[in-house]
Design an enzyme around this catalytic site. Structure first.
Site, PDB file in Angstrom:
ATOM      1  NE  ARG A 250      96.052 -21.245  76.066  1.00 42.50           N
ATOM      2  CZ  ARG A 250      95.192 -20.301  75.698  1.00 42.50           C
ATOM      3  NH1 ARG A 250      95.605 -19.091  75.412  1.00 42.50           N
ATOM      4  NH2 ARG A 250      93.903 -20.554  75.616  1.00 42.50           N
TER       5      ARG A 250
ATOM      6  N   PRO B  10     113.088 -13.569  88.948  1.00 45.02           N
ATOM      7  CG  PRO B  10     113.446 -13.508  91.255  1.00 45.02           C
ATOM      8  CD  PRO B  10     113.798 -14.274  90.019  1.00 45.02           C
TER       9      PRO B  10
HETATM   10  N1  SAH Z   1     118.007 -14.312  94.970  1.00 48.80           N
HETATM   11  C1  SAH Z   1     117.160 -14.153  93.820  1.00 48.80           C
HETATM   12  C2  SAH Z   1     116.036 -15.184  93.796  1.00 48.80           C
HETATM   13  C3  SAH Z   1     116.502 -16.575  93.550  1.00 48.80           C
HETATM   14  S1  SAH Z   1     115.156 -17.686  93.479  1.00 48.80           S
HETATM   15  C4  SAH Z   1     116.511 -12.790  93.860  1.00 48.80           C
HETATM   16  O1  SAH Z   1     116.159 -12.356  94.964  1.00 48.80           O
HETATM   17  O2  SAH Z   1     116.333 -12.151  92.812  1.00 48.80           O
HETATM   18  C5  SAH Z   1     115.843 -19.034  92.602  1.00 48.80           C
HETATM   19  C6  SAH Z   1     115.475 -19.151  91.152  1.00 48.80           C
HETATM   20  O3  SAH Z   1     114.079 -19.300  91.026  1.00 48.80           O
HETATM   21  C7  SAH Z   1     115.827 -17.956  90.281  1.00 48.80           C
HETATM   22  O4  SAH Z   1     117.146 -18.013  89.832  1.00 48.80           O
HETATM   23  C8  SAH Z   1     114.828 -18.070  89.146  1.00 48.80           C
HETATM   24  O5  SAH Z   1     115.299 -18.934  88.123  1.00 48.80           O
HETATM   25  C9  SAH Z   1     113.623 -18.733  89.806  1.00 48.80           C
HETATM   26  N2  SAH Z   1     112.544 -17.789  90.122  1.00 48.80           N
HETATM   27  C10 SAH Z   1     112.141 -17.412  91.351  1.00 48.80           C
HETATM   28  N3  SAH Z   1     111.123 -16.548  91.289  1.00 48.80           N
HETATM   29  C11 SAH Z   1     110.843 -16.367  89.982  1.00 48.80           C
HETATM   30  C12 SAH Z   1     109.893 -15.569  89.271  1.00 48.80           C
HETATM   31  N4  SAH Z   1     109.025 -14.771  89.899  1.00 48.80           N
HETATM   32  N5  SAH Z   1     109.894 -15.643  87.914  1.00 48.80           N
HETATM   33  C13 SAH Z   1     110.773 -16.423  87.262  1.00 48.80           C
HETATM   34  N6  SAH Z   1     111.712 -17.198  87.876  1.00 48.80           N
HETATM   35  C14 SAH Z   1     111.752 -17.171  89.223  1.00 48.80           C
END
Ligand code: SAH
Length: 237
Positions: A160, A94
């Protein structure tokens, strides 16, 4: 193009790449997609892929070593400078660069081999990011419980756009975001459905008029639903 996905839940992907455009692109040899279980690269006897965070606190953190070993096996090195040209090691996170059509287009144009790392729990040991990752990508400003759905979204958006993936009958050039606008409305038969009729202009066979109408409608929809695309506030569309 070759796409490798690293995950602790390989079953999550099931048949997800076996439909529609992605299936066809795989069948035509435009892309091969392989999902790898990170657990297979764990070296201890319990095959641990996560551990408690240094400094304390809730949750678990994905260990660096199994991911380093997986990258070493796939690329023959864990030194970013020595990756073969066209290699992208993407951490879904994220905190990454927000996924936009332009990001997908860049990857479709330039990347030959993409490795996607799916996090879980509190995330991945930061040394993976520091040493291995070339691009950190987010699919939006919300937090999911794992990177797997993000890897599916990113794979679909890229595949795509590979040349010939859409076939000759369609093209991505009028799709939303490709030209900074949303797509125009679409209709199919019947021309009259429950008292709702299709705009007359689409039925008259005048292609210049139809093109003009489609552009106007795309602009109108963009103004109404996504004005940020027109003012450039949206950054790289
Ligand atoms: N503690 C972290 C979130 C971990 S969520 C933070 O607050 O930044 C667990 C995993 O889900 C992440 O390591 C990532 O691989 C995935 N993930 C969660 N949300 C995402 C998003 N919006 N985009 C891409 N990957 C995401």
């Amino acid at each position: 193009m070759k796409i490798d996905v690293l995950t602790i839940f390989p079953e999550f992907f099931g048949q997800v790449f076996d439909f529609g455009i992605i299936r066809r692109a795989k069948g035509a040899g435009l892309v091969s997609i392989n999902v790898h279980d990170i657990r297979e690269f764990a070296t201890d006897k319990h095959k641990m892929t996560d551990d408690r965070p240094f400094g304390g606190g809730d949750g678990m953190v994905m260990k660096a070593e199994p991911i380093f070993l997986a990258i070493e096996q796939l690329l023959g090195t864990t030194e970013r400078e020595k990756y073969p040209p066209g290699t992208k090691v993407i951490l879904l996170s994220p905190q990454g660069r927000p996924l936009k059509q332009l990001v997908a287009q860049e990857l479709a144009d330039d990347a030959e081999h993409i490795i996607m790392i799916c996090g879980r729990y509190e995330g991945v040991d930061e040394r993976v990011n520091d040493a291995l990752v070339t691009d950190e990508i987010s699919i939006g400003d919300y937090v999911m419980s794992g990177g797997e759905p993000a890897a599916i979204v990113l794979t679909d958006a890229i595949v795509r756009l590979l040349p010939e993936a859409l076939g000759s009958e369609t093209s991505a050039e009028n799709d939303s975001f490709s030209n900074g606008l949303l797509d125009c409305p679409h209709y199919t038969r019947p021309a009259d459905f429950r008292g709702m009729s299709v705009p007359e202009v689409l039925l008259n066979g005048n292609h210049a008029e139809i093109e003009k109408w489609r552009h106007e409608k795309a602009l109108e929809k963009t103004k109404r639903l996504r004005p940020d695309l027109l003012t450039g506030e949206n950054g790289d569309t």
